[in-house]
Design an enzyme around this catalytic site. Structure first.
Site, PDB file in Angstrom:
ATOM      1  N   HIS A  27       1.340 -16.955 -48.099  1.00  0.00           N
ATOM      2  CA  HIS A  27       0.303 -17.616 -48.888  1.00  0.00           C
ATOM      3  C   HIS A  27       0.014 -16.874 -50.178  1.00  0.00           C
ATOM      4  O   HIS A  27       0.443 -15.739 -50.378  1.00  0.00           O
ATOM      5  CB  HIS A  27      -0.994 -17.789 -48.076  1.00  0.00           C
ATOM      6  N   GLU A  55     -13.046 -19.337 -46.058  1.00  0.00           N
ATOM      7  CA  GLU A  55     -11.730 -19.661 -46.616  1.00  0.00           C
ATOM      8  C   GLU A  55     -11.241 -21.038 -46.211  1.00  0.00           C
ATOM      9  O   GLU A  55     -11.625 -21.572 -45.161  1.00  0.00           O
ATOM     10  CB  GLU A  55     -10.710 -18.614 -46.205  1.00  0.00           C
ATOM     11  N   GLN A  72      -4.528 -20.025 -50.076  1.00  0.00           N
ATOM     12  CA  GLN A  72      -5.717 -19.599 -49.322  1.00  0.00           C
ATOM     13  C   GLN A  72      -6.853 -19.428 -50.338  1.00  0.00           C
ATOM     14  O   GLN A  72      -6.809 -18.509 -51.165  1.00  0.00           O
ATOM     15  CB  GLN A  72      -5.439 -18.266 -48.633  1.00  0.00           C
ATOM     16  N   HIS A  96      -4.534 -12.029 -54.190  1.00  0.00           N
ATOM     17  CA  HIS A  96      -3.440 -11.323 -53.505  1.00  0.00           C
ATOM     18  C   HIS A  96      -2.314 -12.289 -53.190  1.00  0.00           C
ATOM     19  O   HIS A  96      -2.473 -13.508 -53.303  1.00  0.00           O
ATOM     20  CB  HIS A  96      -3.950 -10.654 -52.214  1.00  0.00           C
ATOM     21  N   GLU A 148      -0.299  -8.550 -49.046  1.00  0.00           N
ATOM     22  CA  GLU A 148      -0.646  -8.663 -47.636  1.00  0.00           C
ATOM     23  C   GLU A 148       0.621  -8.913 -46.833  1.00  0.00           C
ATOM     24  O   GLU A 148       1.546  -9.574 -47.296  1.00  0.00           O
ATOM     25  CB  GLU A 148      -1.620  -9.844 -47.477  1.00  0.00           C
TER      26      GLU A 148
END
Lengths: 142, 142
Positions: free
Chosen positions: B7, B43, B60, B84, B134
């Site tokens: 994502h 989220e 996201q 991110h 991530e």
């Protein structure tokens, strides 16, 4: 219709060092590299996965070839990081026209040349909650 | 091995307005939403495409639930935008250990709970050319 995340564009100061970071850390290899004189960037495409629309998702690492390019100015202001995200579509012209109709600023009158013979346009980040957003129709070059 | 772009995490001030922007502009629908108290975010996951490893790629959208959360502080400093990027793997523990061994700072000692029952960790952006990165192993929740 936008059918995939085509790529994440990441601006860097030194393309060779950044390519080496992605190779050494994650094992990602360069799938394609080119210089786009119009955009003022040297770039490397790292292919991460295939996508359900028959395309693929890439990281696009971008080093400016001149300070006054869009990416050069962005780097001077922000430092290294994610510069834009790109969605793939079969019809960049139609999507750009539809989205312009909705009041989102499309940065080019006509799509321009992107990586690997693709045709691309950009949407104004201020109209997209801070995200510089690219639309891409893939080409056939590699 | 990292096998997909899982994502792109986008920080926003108002989740509902941002969800509506992505729906109205591109036709992207909410696939899943949740509150992650530990991360201090509300989220929404928008599923964009399936991926060749059997997973999927999402946007996201993240709204902080408190100002002192990581995303809250980031938004106060940077404004809305890409917060991110996340790569999917079958083995977040093994990948995190390998990457730590290479000298990249891994932010958690052990992976924590992410979206839809996933297990996640983060790599320090200063060790990743400015990109907060991530690593995710998917869960089975939806």
């Amino acid at each position: 219709m936008l059918t995939r995340i085509d790529h994440i564009g990441i601006a860097c100061f030194d393309l060779d060092k950044t390519v080496e970071f992605y190779r050494a850390t994650y094992g990602f290899e360069v799938y394609h590299s080119e210089i786009n004189e119009e955009q003022g960037v040297r770039e490397a495409m790292l292919r991460i996965n295939g996508t359900s629309d028959g395309g693929a998702s890439y990281l696009q690492l971008l080093e400016p070839t001149r300070e006054d390019s869009a990416v050069g100015k962005w780097l001077a202001k922000n430092g290294e990081g994610v510069h834009h995200i790109a969605f793939g579509t079969e019809d960049v012209d139609g999507e750009a026209a539809d989205i312009r109709e909705k009041g989102v600023r499309v940065l080019y009158d006509e799509p321009r040349k992107g990586s690997m013979g693709s045709r691309i346009t950009f949407l104004h980040p201020k109209d997209c909650h801070g995200v510089l957003t690219e639309l891409v129709t893939s080409g056939t070059e590699h």
